[in-house]
Design a protein around this motif. Structure first.
Motif, PDB file in Angstrom:
ATOM      1  N   ARG A   7       4.804   7.993   2.700  1.00 25.10           N
ATOM      2  CA  ARG A   7       3.929   6.812   2.278  1.00 25.10           C
ATOM      3  C   ARG A   7       2.396   7.506   2.232  1.00 25.10           C
ATOM      4  O   ARG A   7       2.326   8.381   2.628  1.00 25.10           O
ATOM      5  CB  ARG A   7       4.040   5.893   3.508  1.00 25.10           C
ATOM      6  CG  ARG A   7       5.467   5.145   3.585  1.00 25.10           C
ATOM      7  CD  ARG A   7       5.590   3.998   4.815  1.00 25.10           C
ATOM      8  NE  ARG A   7       6.741   3.686   4.851  1.00 25.10           N
ATOM      9  CZ  ARG A   7       7.102   3.157   6.103  1.00 25.10           C
ATOM     10  NH1 ARG A   7       6.515   2.751   6.883  1.00 25.10           N
ATOM     11  NH2 ARG A   7       8.468   2.475   6.041  1.00 25.10           N
ATOM     12  N   ASP A   8       1.821   6.613   1.850  1.00 19.01           N
ATOM     13  CA  ASP A   8       0.426   6.925   1.477  1.00 19.01           C
ATOM     14  C   ASP A   8      -0.218   6.977   2.741  1.00 19.01           C
ATOM     15  O   ASP A   8       0.145   6.290   3.669  1.00 19.01           O
ATOM     16  CB  ASP A   8      -0.302   6.003   0.607  1.00 19.01           C
ATOM     17  CG  ASP A   8      -0.188   6.030  -0.864  1.00 19.01           C
ATOM     18  OD1 ASP A   8       0.459   6.939  -1.172  1.00 19.01           O
ATOM     19  OD2 ASP A   8      -0.341   4.916  -1.668  1.00 19.01           O
ATOM     20  N   ILE A   9      -1.437   7.766   2.674  1.00 16.97           N
ATOM     21  CA  ILE A   9      -2.355   7.684   3.985  1.00 16.97           C
ATOM     22  C   ILE A   9      -2.917   6.389   4.154  1.00 16.97           C
ATOM     23  O   ILE A   9      -3.538   5.650   3.313  1.00 16.97           O
ATOM     24  CB  ILE A   9      -3.292   8.851   3.970  1.00 16.97           C
ATOM     25  CG1 ILE A   9      -2.581  10.220   3.828  1.00 16.97           C
ATOM     26  CG2 ILE A   9      -4.073   8.871   5.039  1.00 16.97           C
ATOM     27  CD1 ILE A   9      -3.445  11.266   3.395  1.00 16.97           C
ATOM     28  N   HIS A  10      -2.887   5.959   5.578  1.00 15.49           N
ATOM     29  CA  HIS A  10      -3.530   4.710   5.757  1.00 15.49           C
ATOM     30  C   HIS A  10      -5.016   4.844   6.245  1.00 15.49           C
ATOM     31  O   HIS A  10      -5.301   5.941   7.188  1.00 15.49           O
ATOM     32  CB  HIS A  10      -2.917   3.791   6.939  1.00 15.49           C
ATOM     33  CG  HIS A  10      -1.418   3.363   6.316  1.00 15.49           C
ATOM     34  ND1 HIS A  10      -1.290   2.282   5.402  1.00 15.49           N
ATOM     35  CD2 HIS A  10      -0.279   3.827   6.427  1.00 15.49           C
ATOM     36  CE1 HIS A  10      -0.155   2.133   5.367  1.00 15.49           C
ATOM     37  NE2 HIS A  10       0.707   3.034   6.050  1.00 15.49           N
ATOM     38  N   GLN A  11      -6.002   4.332   5.355  1.00 15.01           N
ATOM     39  CA  GLN A  11      -7.253   4.445   5.975  1.00 15.01           C
ATOM     40  C   GLN A  11      -7.595   3.502   7.169  1.00 15.01           C
ATOM     41  O   GLN A  11      -6.936   2.409   7.039  1.00 15.01           O
ATOM     42  CB  GLN A  11      -8.387   4.114   4.634  1.00 15.01           C
ATOM     43  CG  GLN A  11      -8.038   5.087   3.719  1.00 15.01           C
ATOM     44  CD  GLN A  11      -8.896   6.395   3.940  1.00 15.01           C
ATOM     45  OE1 GLN A  11      -9.645   6.402   4.803  1.00 15.01           O
ATOM     46  NE2 GLN A  11      -8.204   7.459   3.218  1.00 15.01           N
ATOM     47  N   PRO A  12      -8.439   3.781   8.106  1.00 21.22           N
ATOM     48  CA  PRO A  12      -8.913   3.079   9.241  1.00 21.22           C
ATOM     49  C   PRO A  12      -9.867   1.931   8.456  1.00 21.22           C
ATOM     50  O   PRO A  12     -10.244   1.970   7.645  1.00 21.22           O
ATOM     51  CB  PRO A  12      -9.808   3.820  10.143  1.00 21.22           C
ATOM     52  CG  PRO A  12     -10.157   5.010   9.178  1.00 21.22           C
ATOM     53  CD  PRO A  12      -9.139   5.054   8.383  1.00 21.22           C
ATOM     54  N   PRO A  13      -9.908   0.579   9.295  1.00 25.56           N
ATOM     55  CA  PRO A  13     -10.681  -0.554   8.701  1.00 25.56           C
ATOM     56  C   PRO A  13     -12.173  -0.203   8.510  1.00 25.56           C
ATOM     57  O   PRO A  13     -12.520   0.665   9.444  1.00 25.56           O
ATOM     58  CB  PRO A  13     -10.252  -1.623   9.615  1.00 25.56           C
ATOM     59  CG  PRO A  13      -9.894  -0.843  10.671  1.00 25.56           C
ATOM     60  CD  PRO A  13      -9.133   0.120  10.429  1.00 25.56           C
TER      61      PRO A  13
END
Length: 158
Positions: A7-13
């Motif tokens: 899966r893609d890397i999740h950026q923090p909010p």
């Protein structure tokens, strides 16, 4: 390799705008301090201007006759003249009127030469108006406008 799903890397909010960082708080405090200091300084300056104008008006209004008003104006101008030049209050005749007509600062002299209102205009009443038996009230009022303006300029209130 069949069991792993990539899966893609999740950026923090993104950080919220509130509460601001400590640097912004310091900036707000500094701006508020400057605004309060400016407001206080401006009020003090305006109060001083009003007091100086009231001083002139009280001195002139205390005189009962137009000749007394001319004498009071002359006295107030001579007191204010000491602020510009320590020996100015001892000037007499045409020299005194020329001193009254001189511009407050040299920069203004270059921009626009003021009309010689004391040497040639209503200001000539200062020479002998305080000693006359009868002085026209209209002449005294015309002189009052000129003298008050010069007094306020010399006292730094104009």
């Amino acid at each position: 390799m069949t069991g792993i799903v990539l899966r893609d890397i999740h950026q923090p909010p993104a950080p919220s705008w509130w509460p601001p960082a400590p640097g912004w708080w310091l900036l707000v405090i500094a701006l508020l301090t400057l605004a309060v200091a400016w407001w206080w300084w401006r009020g003090r300056r305006d109060r001083r201007r009003r007091e100086i104008a009231a001083l002139f008006d009280r001195a002139v209004d205390a005189a009962e006759t137009p000749a007394g008003q001319v004498a009071a104006m002359s006295e107030m101008l001579r007191r204010a003249a000491r602020k510009r030049d320590a020996s100015a209050d001892r000037l007499q005749g045409e020299a005194w009127l020329e001193f009254l007509d001189a511009p407050v600062d040299r920069a203004k002299r270059r921009r626009n030469m003021p009309a010689p209102v004391f040497v040639q205009g209503a200001g000539r009443l200062l020479l002998d108006g305080g000693y006359r038996r009868d002085v026209d009230a209209a002449e005294a009022n015309a002189l009052r406008v000129l003298a008050r303006r010069r007094f306020l300029q010399w006292m730094g209130a104009a």
